[in-house]
Design a protein around this motif. Sequence first.
Motif, short mmCIF file in Angstrom:
data_model
loop_
_atom_site.label_atom_id
_atom_site.label_comp_id
_atom_site.label_asym_id
_atom_site.label_seq_id
_atom_site.Cartn_x
_atom_site.Cartn_y
_atom_site.Cartn_z
N GLY A 194 0.78 -1.23 0.00
CA GLY A 194 0.00 0.00 0.00
C GLY A 194 0.81 1.28 0.00
O GLY A 194 0.25 2.36 0.22
N VAL A 195 2.11 1.18 -0.25
CA VAL A 195 2.94 2.40 -0.31
C VAL A 195 2.57 3.19 -1.56
O VAL A 195 2.56 2.64 -2.67
CB VAL A 195 4.44 2.03 -0.34
N PRO A 196 2.24 4.47 -1.42
CA PRO A 196 1.88 5.27 -2.60
C PRO A 196 3.03 5.40 -3.58
O PRO A 196 4.18 5.60 -3.17
CB PRO A 196 1.53 6.65 -2.00
N VAL A 197 2.73 5.29 -4.85
CA VAL A 197 3.71 5.48 -5.92
C VAL A 197 3.27 6.67 -6.76
O VAL A 197 2.15 6.69 -7.28
CB VAL A 197 3.85 4.23 -6.80
N ILE A 198 4.13 7.66 -6.86
CA ILE A 198 3.85 8.85 -7.65
C ILE A 198 4.62 8.75 -8.96
O ILE A 198 5.86 8.72 -8.96
CB ILE A 198 4.25 10.13 -6.90
N GLU A 199 3.91 8.67 -10.08
CA GLU A 199 4.56 8.70 -11.40
C GLU A 199 4.37 10.09 -11.98
O GLU A 199 3.27 10.67 -11.92
CB GLU A 199 3.96 7.64 -12.31
N SER A 200 5.43 10.62 -12.56
CA SER A 200 5.39 12.00 -13.05
C SER A 200 6.43 12.18 -14.14
O SER A 200 7.14 11.23 -14.52
CB SER A 200 5.69 12.97 -11.90
N ASP A 201 6.55 13.39 -14.62
CA ASP A 201 7.68 13.73 -15.48
C ASP A 201 8.91 13.97 -14.59
O ASP A 201 8.80 14.06 -13.36
CB ASP A 201 7.37 14.97 -16.33
N THR A 202 10.08 14.09 -15.19
CA THR A 202 11.30 14.24 -14.39
C THR A 202 11.38 15.60 -13.70
O THR A 202 11.95 15.69 -12.60
CB THR A 202 12.55 14.05 -15.28
#
Length: 440
Positions: A194-202
């Motif tokens: 359940g650890v949040p994963v943040i995907e984004s641009d660099t």
Amino acid sequence: MKTDEICVVGVGYVGLIQAVGLASFGLKVTCVDLDPAKIDMLRRGVPPIFEAGLEEALRQAIDRGLIGFSTDIAEAAAAPLYFVAVGTPTSERTGNARLDYLEAAVSGIAAVAPPEAVITVKSTVPIGTCAALQARLDRDHPEKLLAIVSNPEFLREGTALHDFFNPERIVIGGASRPARERVRKSYAGFEERGVPVIESDTFTSETIKYAANAFLATKVTFINEISDLVETVGGDIDEVARGIGLDSRIGPQFLKAGPGYGGSCFPKDTLALATIGRRHGVQQQIVETVIRINDSRRFHILKRIEAAMGDKLSGKRVAVLGLAFKADTDDVRDSPAVEIVHALLEEGAAVRSYDPVAKLTVKHRGYRQCETIAAACEGASAVLVATEWGEFRTFDFTAVEEAVERRYIFDMRRIVDIKAPWARRWDIERIGSPLIRASG
């Protein structure tokens, strides 16, 4: 090409924790570093840094055949995933992070990496660095389709291994979705918990790292300013911190009054963020103020010690207990304790120090590092508690009462037990409190 093969380039604090952590998941990790002495130590199962639990975890990974060490990047030429954790020290000329180690590492990886390999940057870098590295790879190695991903670390020295296994979030930035997914899979066990994963641009990923450290540095600096006020008007800074920290919008962490922030991250990252802001015409006024206040903190402490000693430090002996910038680490980079040591020596004082782990070499005839608290305190006119090591919390200063020249303690960390029986016989001054005179 095996999907469970990973290469970590640069095995300092961040890189070694990353490598040992991933190996514990059953992944095959090759560590590459240019320092042959460091590689030799690691092959023998001896970490070059002090970190709780690290030596045991390292030896377990070696015994399971899941981690190896080399000075040659070519030995990891088959890896589909690389993590780069080389140093990005502050440039004295520009105030920004130096990228020469990072650029050399990425170039070395690109020369040997297989097609479609992912190069993941864990080093803290100026905003826009990963995009620039991607453009360079696209220009120099277009046939390989290599991808850059930003994956900042949020480790605390002293609890780094614990933090790796218990992350509050994982940030993965990159232009390529398949590349982000490859990095994400290496953390699959965390996501299942359940650890949040943040995907984004660099750009976003790089900014998150700087913004997080700048905000925490601001909390440290804020409570220190309030501490100065409490010293003057009265009150209990620990209760003030507790009272505001119980507010869920604020939280209790980083609200411990002390000598200011130090270490390898906060000083470097706040300065870099301020420099980035000025370069882009968006001055980071809060961060710049935080830097200025923190830099003046050591002077404030020195003046208080000087005043307590009759405005004269020259010719006096001072015992400094603690050298590391915080407990449970041997890191003395930008340590407030070390800065105080140098300031005392410049004022003509003789300094005797003790730290259970950290070592400091100072080429000054007035300085000596001791093996025990008692040896450091011998002949001292002042005892300065500079790092919050547990043994300083529980030390019975009765043992050194006859050895010191004057029974005076300046507690930079507010850890000395002022209610202990021995405390009645000492003058004790603390950050956030007025001087407590001996009563017996």
